[in-house]
Write an enzyme that holds these catalytic residues in place. Structure first.
Site, mmCIF file in Angstrom:
data_model
loop_
_atom_site.group_PDB
_atom_site.id
_atom_site.type_symbol
_atom_site.label_atom_id
_atom_site.label_comp_id
_atom_site.label_asym_id
_atom_site.label_seq_id
_atom_site.Cartn_x
_atom_site.Cartn_y
_atom_site.Cartn_z
ATOM 1 N N GLY A 17 0.801 -1.219 0.000
ATOM 2 C CA GLY A 17 0.000 0.000 0.000
ATOM 3 C C GLY A 17 0.832 1.266 0.000
ATOM 4 O O GLY A 17 0.485 2.260 0.627
ATOM 5 N N ILE A 20 -1.185 4.250 -1.414
ATOM 6 C CA ILE A 20 -2.140 4.839 -0.475
ATOM 7 C C ILE A 20 -1.386 5.587 0.624
ATOM 8 O O ILE A 20 -1.803 6.664 1.050
ATOM 9 C CB ILE A 20 -3.066 3.747 0.104
ATOM 10 C CG1 ILE A 20 -3.948 3.200 -1.027
ATOM 11 C CG2 ILE A 20 -3.930 4.290 1.223
ATOM 12 C CD1 ILE A 20 -4.771 1.992 -0.658
ATOM 13 N N ASP A 72 -1.878 4.015 -8.990
ATOM 14 C CA ASP A 72 -1.571 4.812 -7.800
ATOM 15 C C ASP A 72 -1.859 6.297 -8.028
ATOM 16 O O ASP A 72 -2.170 7.025 -7.084
ATOM 17 C CB ASP A 72 -0.109 4.627 -7.380
ATOM 18 C CG ASP A 72 0.069 3.319 -6.596
ATOM 19 O OD1 ASP A 72 -0.877 2.933 -5.880
ATOM 20 O OD2 ASP A 72 1.130 2.690 -6.717
ATOM 21 N N ASP A 149 15.138 -5.308 -5.725
ATOM 22 C CA ASP A 149 14.868 -5.684 -7.120
ATOM 23 C C ASP A 149 15.952 -5.107 -8.024
ATOM 24 O O ASP A 149 16.407 -3.981 -7.793
ATOM 25 C CB ASP A 149 13.553 -5.056 -7.621
ATOM 26 C CG ASP A 149 12.331 -5.581 -6.906
ATOM 27 O OD1 ASP A 149 12.461 -6.593 -6.197
ATOM 28 O OD2 ASP A 149 11.256 -4.965 -7.065
ATOM 29 N N ILE A 150 16.309 -5.849 -9.057
ATOM 30 C CA ILE A 150 17.290 -5.317 -10.013
ATOM 31 C C ILE A 150 16.710 -4.093 -10.705
ATOM 32 O O ILE A 150 17.374 -3.075 -10.866
ATOM 33 C CB ILE A 150 17.638 -6.392 -11.061
ATOM 34 C CG1 ILE A 150 18.411 -7.526 -10.383
ATOM 35 C CG2 ILE A 150 18.456 -5.796 -12.205
ATOM 36 C CD1 ILE A 150 18.782 -8.663 -11.313
ATOM 37 N N THR A 190 10.944 -8.362 13.428
ATOM 38 C CA THR A 190 11.522 -7.147 12.835
ATOM 39 C C THR A 190 12.636 -7.459 11.826
ATOM 40 O O THR A 190 13.112 -6.570 11.137
ATOM 41 C CB THR A 190 12.116 -6.229 13.925
ATOM 42 O OG1 THR A 190 13.198 -6.918 14.550
ATOM 43 C CG2 THR A 190 11.076 -5.854 14.960
ATOM 44 N N CYS A 383 -18.206 3.367 -20.516
ATOM 45 C CA CYS A 383 -17.414 3.084 -21.713
ATOM 46 C C CYS A 383 -17.952 1.856 -22.451
ATOM 47 O O CYS A 383 -18.982 1.946 -23.103
ATOM 48 C CB CYS A 383 -15.939 2.961 -21.350
ATOM 49 S SG CYS A 383 -14.879 3.388 -22.728
ATOM 50 N N LEU A 384 -17.317 0.679 -22.298
ATOM 51 C CA LEU A 384 -17.878 -0.506 -22.942
ATOM 52 C C LEU A 384 -19.305 -0.751 -22.437
ATOM 53 O O LEU A 384 -20.158 -1.247 -23.173
ATOM 54 C CB LEU A 384 -16.998 -1.730 -22.655
ATOM 55 C CG LEU A 384 -17.477 -3.038 -23.272
ATOM 56 C CD1 LEU A 384 -17.467 -2.975 -24.793
ATOM 57 C CD2 LEU A 384 -16.623 -4.211 -22.806
ATOM 58 N N GLN A 387 -21.408 1.157 -24.699
ATOM 59 C CA GLN A 387 -21.478 0.549 -26.031
ATOM 60 C C GLN A 387 -22.399 -0.676 -26.005
ATOM 61 O O GLN A 387 -23.199 -0.883 -26.922
ATOM 62 C CB GLN A 387 -20.069 0.185 -26.507
ATOM 63 C CG GLN A 387 -19.161 1.430 -26.619
ATOM 64 C CD GLN A 387 -17.733 1.101 -27.015
ATOM 65 O OE1 GLN A 387 -17.341 -0.055 -27.119
ATOM 66 N NE2 GLN A 387 -16.934 2.149 -27.253
ATOM 67 N N HIS A 509 -15.102 7.931 -18.742
ATOM 68 C CA HIS A 509 -14.838 7.244 -17.470
ATOM 69 C C HIS A 509 -15.004 8.210 -16.298
ATOM 70 O O HIS A 509 -14.014 8.766 -15.821
ATOM 71 C CB HIS A 509 -13.422 6.665 -17.466
ATOM 72 C CG HIS A 509 -13.241 5.509 -18.394
ATOM 73 N ND1 HIS A 509 -13.524 4.214 -18.020
ATOM 74 C CD2 HIS A 509 -12.840 5.454 -19.683
ATOM 75 C CE1 HIS A 509 -13.285 3.405 -19.047
ATOM 76 N NE2 HIS A 509 -12.868 4.130 -20.070
ATOM 77 N N GLU A 511 -15.355 7.563 -13.344
ATOM 78 C CA GLU A 511 -14.704 7.064 -12.124
ATOM 79 C C GLU A 511 -13.347 7.720 -11.862
ATOM 80 O O GLU A 511 -12.852 7.680 -10.752
ATOM 81 C CB GLU A 511 -14.554 5.531 -12.185
ATOM 82 C CG GLU A 511 -13.563 4.982 -13.205
ATOM 83 C CD GLU A 511 -14.169 4.703 -14.577
ATOM 84 O OE1 GLU A 511 -15.204 5.330 -14.903
ATOM 85 O OE2 GLU A 511 -13.606 3.887 -15.319
HETATM 86 N N1 GLN Z 1 -13.329 -1.571 -26.198
HETATM 87 C C1 GLN Z 1 -14.060 -0.355 -26.294
HETATM 88 C C2 GLN Z 1 -13.353 0.678 -27.160
HETATM 89 O O1 GLN Z 1 -12.190 0.561 -27.407
HETATM 90 C C3 GLN Z 1 -14.343 0.217 -24.917
HETATM 91 C C4 GLN Z 1 -13.139 0.677 -24.180
HETATM 92 C C5 GLN Z 1 -13.353 0.859 -22.716
HETATM 93 O O2 GLN Z 1 -14.323 0.384 -22.142
HETATM 94 N N2 GLN Z 1 -12.436 1.519 -22.036
HETATM 95 O O3 GLN Z 1 -13.947 1.627 -27.603
#
Ligand code: GLN
Length: 533
Positions: A17, A20, A72, A149-150, A190, A383-384, A387, A509, A511
């Site tokens: 984390g 965060i 992140d 890590d390398i 520790t 998005c998808l 669609q 998006h 989100e």
């Molecule tokens: N695969 C779809 C496109 O390329 C939706 C992409 C997505 O959901 N981010 O348009």
């Protein structure tokens, strides 16, 4: 005041984390009146995570300027006010790409190009660039991977040089480590921390602060032991126990005076800390909601929590805004293909279909949408998910048999989702989608209008395919509402359905712009509708 830098490294294991923790420190410093930005250095050789499988990497987080970055950065934007751009994420791939391009151009005038100083200089330049463009008090630099890590060595070396170059009083090294609890022995150990700090010191970095992830509280004696063996002041051995909400972590750090330790190190004086609002508006509300609602999340990478990180967080934010706990029921869209939607969706209050690529699982998503539309279950498509809503409506409400996206069936008679001319000739996969923030005009009187209360909004995109405007009239006649349009090229951004309590699907998006103290309006209204159901 010269800009201060905090380097955050990780030890013992990954997934502790660090992202965060870094974001929480950002919040903590903001609450002391300091401006911050955050940066992630990723040791992998991919130029960006855009072409990586979500199971390998998790969500790809998109910034306003259209960079495809590490998830992140999502935490950084959710916890702080930092405005991130493509400069805030650098990978080994980008660093080498830049150096090799310069070498081919002849810029190095015949010199031998080496990791030190050429690669490390490029890394330091990128950190300085972030500092220059954001002009903040503190830059927090998270180094991906685990010490030892390398791959991460050049980044750690650059971090070491940074301290030498700009002075130790302007650089703070923070190391996040694991202090495991061994159940059979009934003890916390520790040793792994000692080893990992030892490795850091071999590279020349003496950490100033240790953040110890642990499931058991650390005794004073344990802290003393860690302090002694790791050469870190005892006060600066910070305990980070598992918490019930990640948004509590700034408070956990505050209780242990981490803000004070950082300010003292940098010799900065600032007013007393204020996290009252954060506690009242985010943490308290997240922990004691009055109501509860159940949302089905129909996707194909549901086994990995990180694959849809920002969407899950947005649902939590929407819960906070509605005083309710959002229980997310993860449904594999391929299971719906096999067993039908009813079995999985009959008890839920709402359905969400997130973004995705490729045909696997798409028919299950379409079935889930049909079920939500016909049974008037609140639906949010991203998005998808938008669609698929268009495909479903075309097939089942408009009689366009086998309508599809050309992503899934190139020869469909009704290509309701298809590629724009400019995308048809694109050959390279990396960084060539429609990416980043674009304006969208909202139609008055729609659900989108009610949510945003604005006529023009900006949202982030990451897709190649678009709604095919040839079908707009047919769909409109049957009750689809096109409530958001990108004015410049008349692209459909938001669709809704008439006579449904809440059916909103967006090409972008949302989100990526939701915050715990400021839920995204679409998620907020979606959960509100779910609560009513
Ligand atoms: N695969 C779809 C496109 O390329 C939706 C992409 C997505 O959901 N981010 O348009």
């Amino acid at each position: 005041m010269p800009t201060k830098f905090i380097f955050v490294t990780g030890g013992v294991i990954s997934s502790l984390g660090k992202g965060i923790a870094s974001a929480s420190i950002g919040r903590l410093l903001e609450s002391r009146g300091l401006s911050v930005t955050l940066m992630k250095l990723d040791p992998y050789i991919n130029v960006d995570p855009g072409t990586m499988n979500p199971y390998q990497h998790g969500e790809v987080y998109v910034t306003d300027d259209g960079a495809e970055t590490d998830l992140d950065l999502g935490h950084y934007e959710r916890f702080t006010h930092a405005k991130l751009t493509k400069f805030n994420n650098a990978t080994t791939g980008q660093v080498y790409n830049a150096v090799i391009t310069r070498e081919r151009r002849g810029d190095y005038l015949g010199k031998t190009i080496q990791v030190i100083p050429h690669i490390t200089n490029e890394i330091k330049d990128r950190i300085k660039k972030v500092s220059a463009v954001s002009a903040v008090d503190v830059v927090i630099v998270e180094i991906g991977g685990t010490v030892g890590d390398i791959e991460s060595l050049p980044f750690l070396e650059a971090a070491r040089q940074f301290g030498l170059e700009i002075g130790r009083e302007n650089v703070l090294y923070m190391h996040l480590t694991l202090v495991p609890y061994i159940r059979v022995a009934g003890e916390v150990k520790t040793k792994p921390t000692q080893h990992s700090v030892g490795t850091l010191r071999e590279i020349g970095i003496q950490p100033d602060v240790l953040i110890c992830r642990t499931e058991k509280s650390l005794s004073e004696e344990m802290k003393e032991k860690i302090s002694l063996f790791c050469n870190v002041a005892k006060d600066a051995v910070i305990e980070a126990m598992d918490v019930d909400t990640i948004y509590k972590i700034p408070l956990v750090f505050k209780t242990q005076h981490l803000d004070e330790i950082i300010l003292n190190h940098f010799r900065i004086k600032r007013s007393k800390i204020d996290l009252k609002e954060w506690k009242a508006k985010v943490v308290d509300r997240a922990l004691s909601p009055e109501y509860k609602t159940k949302v089905a999340f129909v996707g194909k990478y549901i086994m990995l929590q990180d694959a849809y990180k920002s969407v899950y967080e947005s649902l939590i934010h929407a819960g906070i805004a509605n005083n309710c706990k959002v229980e997310v029921v993860k449904v594999d869209s391929e299971d719906i293909e096999k067993h039908g939607a009813e079995k999985f969706l009959k008890d839920v209050n709402a359905v969400l279909v997130p973004g995705g690529f490729g045909s696997r699982g798409v028919e299950g998503k379409i079935k889930a949408i049909e079920y939500s539309r016909k049974n008037k279950i609140p639906y949010l498509g991203l998005c998808l998910g938008m669609q698929c809503a268009v495909i479903e409506f075309s097939r089942n409400a408009c009689g366009l048999k086998n309508a599809n996206s050309t992503e899934f069936n190139k020869k469909t008679a009704y290509p309701v989702i298809s590629l724009l001319e400019e995308q048809r000739n694109v050959k390279d996969m990396g960084g060539t989608m429609r990416l980043g923030a674009y304006p969208c005009k909202i139609k008055k009187g729609t659900l989108a209008w009610r949510a945003y209360k604005k006529s023009v909004i900006q949202e982030r995109h990451r897709h190649r395919y678009e709604f095919n405007n040839k079908f707009r009239r047919v769909l409109e006649a049957k009750g689809m509402i096109f409530s958001g349009i990108y004015p410049k090229s008349n692209l459909v951004e938001i669709v809704e359905i008439k006579d449904h309590p809440f059916f909103v699907a967006v090409q972008f998006h949302p989100e990526f712009k939701s915050k715990p103290d400021q839920a995204h309006p679409l998620f907020r209204d979606f959960i509100k509708a779910a609560l009513k159901k």
